[in-house]
Design a protein around this motif. Structure first.
Motif, PDB file in Angstrom:
ATOM      1  N   ALA A   1       0.822  -1.223   0.000  1.00  0.00           N
ATOM      2  CA  ALA A   1       0.000   0.000   0.000  1.00  0.00           C
ATOM      3  C   ALA A   1       0.851   1.265   0.000  1.00  0.00           C
ATOM      4  CB  ALA A   1      -0.924  -0.013   1.224  1.00  0.00           C
ATOM      5  N   THR A   2       1.995   1.217   0.703  1.00  0.00           N
ATOM      6  CA  THR A   2       2.808   2.424   0.872  1.00  0.00           C
ATOM      7  C   THR A   2       3.727   2.667  -0.317  1.00  0.00           C
ATOM      8  OG1 THR A   2       2.844   2.021   3.263  1.00  0.00           O
ATOM      9  CG2 THR A   2       4.473   3.579   2.389  1.00  0.00           C
ATOM     10  N   TYR A   3       4.408   1.613  -0.764  1.00  0.00           N
ATOM     11  CA  TYR A   3       5.519   1.843  -1.692  1.00  0.00           C
ATOM     12  C   TYR A   3       5.207   1.591  -3.158  1.00  0.00           C
ATOM     13  CZ  TYR A   3       8.173   2.276   2.581  1.00  0.00           C
ATOM     14  OH  TYR A   3       8.608   2.702   3.797  1.00  0.00           O
ATOM     15  N   GLU A   4       4.189   0.801  -3.441  1.00  0.00           N
ATOM     16  CA  GLU A   4       3.915   0.598  -4.866  1.00  0.00           C
ATOM     17  C   GLU A   4       3.600   1.919  -5.578  1.00  0.00           C
ATOM     18  OE1 GLU A   4       1.934  -2.979  -7.317  1.00  0.00           O
ATOM     19  OE2 GLU A   4       0.527  -1.541  -6.464  1.00  0.00           O
ATOM     20  N   PRO A   5       2.790   2.811  -4.960  1.00  0.00           N
ATOM     21  CA  PRO A   5       2.493   4.063  -5.670  1.00  0.00           C
ATOM     22  C   PRO A   5       3.703   4.978  -5.854  1.00  0.00           C
ATOM     23  CG  PRO A   5       0.920   3.682  -3.882  1.00  0.00           C
ATOM     24  CD  PRO A   5       2.015   2.683  -3.714  1.00  0.00           C
ATOM     25  N   ILE A   6       4.661   4.951  -4.919  1.00  0.00           N
ATOM     26  CA  ILE A   6       5.765   5.924  -5.029  1.00  0.00           C
ATOM     27  C   ILE A   6       7.063   5.314  -5.559  1.00  0.00           C
ATOM     28  CG2 ILE A   6       4.901   7.535  -3.286  1.00  0.00           C
ATOM     29  CD1 ILE A   6       6.749   6.337  -1.239  1.00  0.00           C
TER      30      ILE A   6
ATOM     31  N   TRP B   1      14.399   1.152  12.156  1.00  0.00           N
ATOM     32  CA  TRP B   1      14.463   0.579  10.811  1.00  0.00           C
ATOM     33  C   TRP B   1      13.088   0.402  10.196  1.00  0.00           C
ATOM     34  CZ3 TRP B   1      19.013   0.936   8.793  1.00  0.00           C
ATOM     35  CH2 TRP B   1      20.158   0.746   9.562  1.00  0.00           C
ATOM     36  N   LYS B   2      12.110   0.067  11.022  1.00  0.00           N
ATOM     37  CA  LYS B   2      10.762  -0.198  10.490  1.00  0.00           C
ATOM     38  C   LYS B   2       9.727   0.403  11.430  1.00  0.00           C
ATOM     39  CE  LYS B   2      11.953  -4.783   8.607  1.00  0.00           C
ATOM     40  NZ  LYS B   2      11.947  -6.223   8.921  1.00  0.00           N
ATOM     41  N   LEU B   3       8.736   1.068  10.863  1.00  0.00           N
ATOM     42  CA  LEU B   3       7.559   1.490  11.635  1.00  0.00           C
ATOM     43  C   LEU B   3       6.358   1.383  10.706  1.00  0.00           C
ATOM     44  CD1 LEU B   3       6.373   2.638  14.288  1.00  0.00           C
ATOM     45  CD2 LEU B   3       6.668   4.918  13.303  1.00  0.00           C
ATOM     46  N   TYR B   4       5.533   0.395  10.958  1.00  0.00           N
ATOM     47  CA  TYR B   4       4.419   0.115  10.040  1.00  0.00           C
ATOM     48  C   TYR B   4       3.154  -0.209  10.810  1.00  0.00           C
ATOM     49  CZ  TYR B   4       7.942   0.143   6.476  1.00  0.00           C
ATOM     50  OH  TYR B   4       8.944   0.562   5.649  1.00  0.00           O
ATOM     51  N   VAL B   5       2.083   0.470  10.421  1.00  0.00           N
ATOM     52  CA  VAL B   5       0.756   0.232  10.990  1.00  0.00           C
ATOM     53  C   VAL B   5      -0.163  -0.167   9.842  1.00  0.00           C
ATOM     54  CG1 VAL B   5      -1.206   1.317  12.169  1.00  0.00           C
ATOM     55  CG2 VAL B   5       1.136   1.877  12.879  1.00  0.00           C
ATOM     56  N   LEU B   6      -1.021  -1.151  10.071  1.00  0.00           N
ATOM     57  CA  LEU B   6      -1.929  -1.604   9.007  1.00  0.00           C
ATOM     58  C   LEU B   6      -2.723  -0.435   8.446  1.00  0.00           C
ATOM     59  CD1 LEU B   6      -3.516  -4.943  10.300  1.00  0.00           C
ATOM     60  CD2 LEU B   6      -1.819  -4.633   8.480  1.00  0.00           C
ATOM     61  N   PRO B   7      -2.881  -0.360   7.127  1.00  0.00           N
ATOM     62  CA  PRO B   7      -3.547   0.792   6.504  1.00  0.00           C
ATOM     63  C   PRO B   7      -4.912   1.114   7.115  1.00  0.00           C
ATOM     64  CG  PRO B   7      -2.537  -0.585   4.826  1.00  0.00           C
ATOM     65  CD  PRO B   7      -2.352  -1.296   6.134  1.00  0.00           C
ATOM     66  N   GLY B   8      -5.703   0.118   7.475  1.00  0.00           N
ATOM     67  CA  GLY B   8      -7.026   0.379   8.037  1.00  0.00           C
ATOM     68  C   GLY B   8      -6.996   0.904   9.466  1.00  0.00           C
ATOM     69  N   HIS B   9      -5.818   1.007  10.062  1.00  0.00           N
ATOM     70  CA  HIS B   9      -5.682   1.414  11.453  1.00  0.00           C
ATOM     71  C   HIS B   9      -4.869   2.699  11.617  1.00  0.00           C
ATOM     72  CE1 HIS B   9      -6.982  -2.732  11.719  1.00  0.00           C
ATOM     73  NE2 HIS B   9      -7.169  -2.600  13.018  1.00  0.00           N
ATOM     74  N   HIS B  10      -4.641   3.433  10.527  1.00  0.00           N
ATOM     75  CA  HIS B  10      -3.883   4.687  10.639  1.00  0.00           C
ATOM     76  C   HIS B  10      -4.709   5.758  11.350  1.00  0.00           C
ATOM     77  CE1 HIS B  10      -1.206   3.685   6.896  1.00  0.00           C
ATOM     78  NE2 HIS B  10      -0.993   2.894   7.932  1.00  0.00           N
TER      79      HIS B  10
ATOM     80  N   ASN C   1       6.753   9.855   0.479  1.00  0.00           N
ATOM     81  CA  ASN C   1       5.927   9.272   1.545  1.00  0.00           C
ATOM     82  C   ASN C   1       5.546  10.396   2.516  1.00  0.00           C
ATOM     83  OD1 ASN C   1       4.697   7.806   3.542  1.00  0.00           O
ATOM     84  ND2 ASN C   1       6.345   6.314   3.778  1.00  0.00           N
ATOM     85  N   GLU C   2       4.567  11.188   2.095  1.00  0.00           N
ATOM     86  CA  GLU C   2       4.214  12.403   2.834  1.00  0.00           C
ATOM     87  C   GLU C   2       3.635  12.098   4.213  1.00  0.00           C
ATOM     88  OE1 GLU C   2       5.245  15.192   1.929  1.00  0.00           O
ATOM     89  OE2 GLU C   2       5.921  14.460  -0.016  1.00  0.00           O
ATOM     90  N   GLN C   3       2.923  10.977   4.314  1.00  0.00           N
ATOM     91  CA  GLN C   3       2.359  10.575   5.607  1.00  0.00           C
ATOM     92  C   GLN C   3       3.479  10.366   6.630  1.00  0.00           C
ATOM     93  OE1 GLN C   3       0.465   6.715   5.422  1.00  0.00           O
ATOM     94  NE2 GLN C   3      -1.281   7.481   6.561  1.00  0.00           N
ATOM     95  N   ALA C   4       4.527   9.661   6.199  1.00  0.00           N
ATOM     96  CA  ALA C   4       5.657   9.414   7.097  1.00  0.00           C
ATOM     97  C   ALA C   4       6.380  10.723   7.417  1.00  0.00           C
ATOM     98  CB  ALA C   4       6.617   8.409   6.465  1.00  0.00           C
ATOM     99  N   ALA C   5       6.591  11.565   6.409  1.00  0.00           N
ATOM    100  CA  ALA C   5       7.300  12.831   6.620  1.00  0.00           C
ATOM    101  C   ALA C   5       6.591  13.678   7.674  1.00  0.00           C
ATOM    102  CB  ALA C   5       7.400  13.597   5.296  1.00  0.00           C
ATOM    103  N   ARG C   6       5.269  13.767   7.568  1.00  0.00           N
ATOM    104  CA  ARG C   6       4.482  14.574   8.504  1.00  0.00           C
ATOM    105  C   ARG C   6       4.514  13.961   9.909  1.00  0.00           C
ATOM    106  NH1 ARG C   6      -0.001  14.261   5.693  1.00  0.00           N
ATOM    107  NH2 ARG C   6      -0.874  12.680   7.081  1.00  0.00           N
ATOM    108  N   PHE C   7       4.359  12.656   9.952  1.00  0.00           N
ATOM    109  CA  PHE C   7       4.338  11.954  11.242  1.00  0.00           C
ATOM    110  C   PHE C   7       5.669  12.170  11.984  1.00  0.00           C
ATOM    111  CE2 PHE C   7       5.287   8.163  13.754  1.00  0.00           C
ATOM    112  CZ  PHE C   7       4.153   8.039  14.546  1.00  0.00           C
ATOM    113  N   TYR C   8       6.784  11.965  11.278  1.00  0.00           N
ATOM    114  CA  TYR C   8       8.092  12.087  11.943  1.00  0.00           C
ATOM    115  C   TYR C   8       8.367  13.535  12.356  1.00  0.00           C
ATOM    116  CZ  TYR C   8       8.930   7.325  10.369  1.00  0.00           C
ATOM    117  OH  TYR C   8       8.832   5.970  10.167  1.00  0.00           O
TER     118      TYR C   8
END
Ligand SMILES: CC(C)(COP(=O)(O)OP(=O)(O)OC[C@H]1O[C@@H](n2cnc3c(N)ncnc32)[C@H](O)[C@@H]1OP(=O)(O)O)[C@@H](O)C(=O)NCCC(=O)NCCS
Length: 179
Positions: free
Chosen positions: A40-45, A98-107, A139-146
């Motif tokens: 969901a995250t990386y295929e589009p970008i 190294w990794k921080l991932y939450v299921l798309p339906g739970h963001h 990955n704007e969602q990650a940029a904003r979150f961090y």
């Protein structure tokens, strides 16, 4: 009884989510989070080949089991489902997330923030005063979150082959959590 995805609300979920160190029995759940979020995250970008490469390199049973055994993996669990994962480890004077991932339906329910808070606790406990991480440009969602969690950009890496840059960020742990 845990609400279904469509009924998830921030306050209710916060009470029900448990963040803890991962154990061997979490392996399948962790792999599921990795595979679902990467697509969901990386295929589009970055495209399907990047997703396939990343899953084969960083989300195999061997790699994930090793990180669990070393005490470097946290899970967020809702009911009996792993809904979020963080993996971290020491490198020089810092802890790298190294990794921080939450299921798309739970963001947007505070789960990523809970995992981040626990990574900060663990980094402090291991005597580190700095956390570093990287995200893929786009990955704007990650940029904003961090950014909201106190990270600032330090440098970028260009992988070539038309792939997006990796944007590296750091946070000094003297600062208070901003959420
Ligand atoms: C980035 C990611 C880990 C964040 O996890 P999350 O569980 O959605 O994060 P949170 O719910 O804690 O925070 C997300 C937003 O919800 C809001 N929020 C969360 N809890 C809140 C609360 N209690 N009160 C008010 N707002 C809240 C925050 O405003 C936050 O906004 P921001 O994104 O502008 O900072 C998640 O979106 C994700 O997995 N993305 C895809 C994979 C990815 O890109 N991972 C990072 C790889 S580098």
């Amino acid at each position: 009884m845990i609400a279904t995805n469509g009924d998830l609300e921030r306050g209710a979920v916060d009470d029900q989510v448990v963040v803890r160190g991962a154990v061997g029995d979490d392996l399948a759940g962790i792999l599921s989070v990795g595979h679902r979020t990467w697509l969901a995250t990386y295929e589009p970008i970055a495209g399907p080949e990047y997703v396939a490469m990343g899953l084969a390199k960083w989300w195999t049973s061997d790699v994930v089991t090793d990180a669990i055994r070393k005490g470097r993996t946290l899970v967020a669990v809702l009911g009996d489902e792993v809904v979020g994962v963080a993996t971290f480890g020491p490198q020089d004077d810092a802890v790298v997330l190294w990794k921080l991932y939450v299921l798309p339906g739970h963001h947007g329910l505070g789960i990523g923030s809970r995992l981040m808070d626990e990574v900060v606790v663990q980094a402090r406990e291991s005597g580190h005063d700095r956390i570093t991480l990287s995200y893929l440009e786009g990955n704007e969602q990650a940029a904003r979150f961090y950014a909201r969690h106190g990270f600032t950009e330090t440098h970028r890496e260009t992988p070539g082959s038309g792939l997006p840059e990796s944007v590296w960020m750091a946070r000094e742990l003297g600062e208070r959590e901003q959420s």
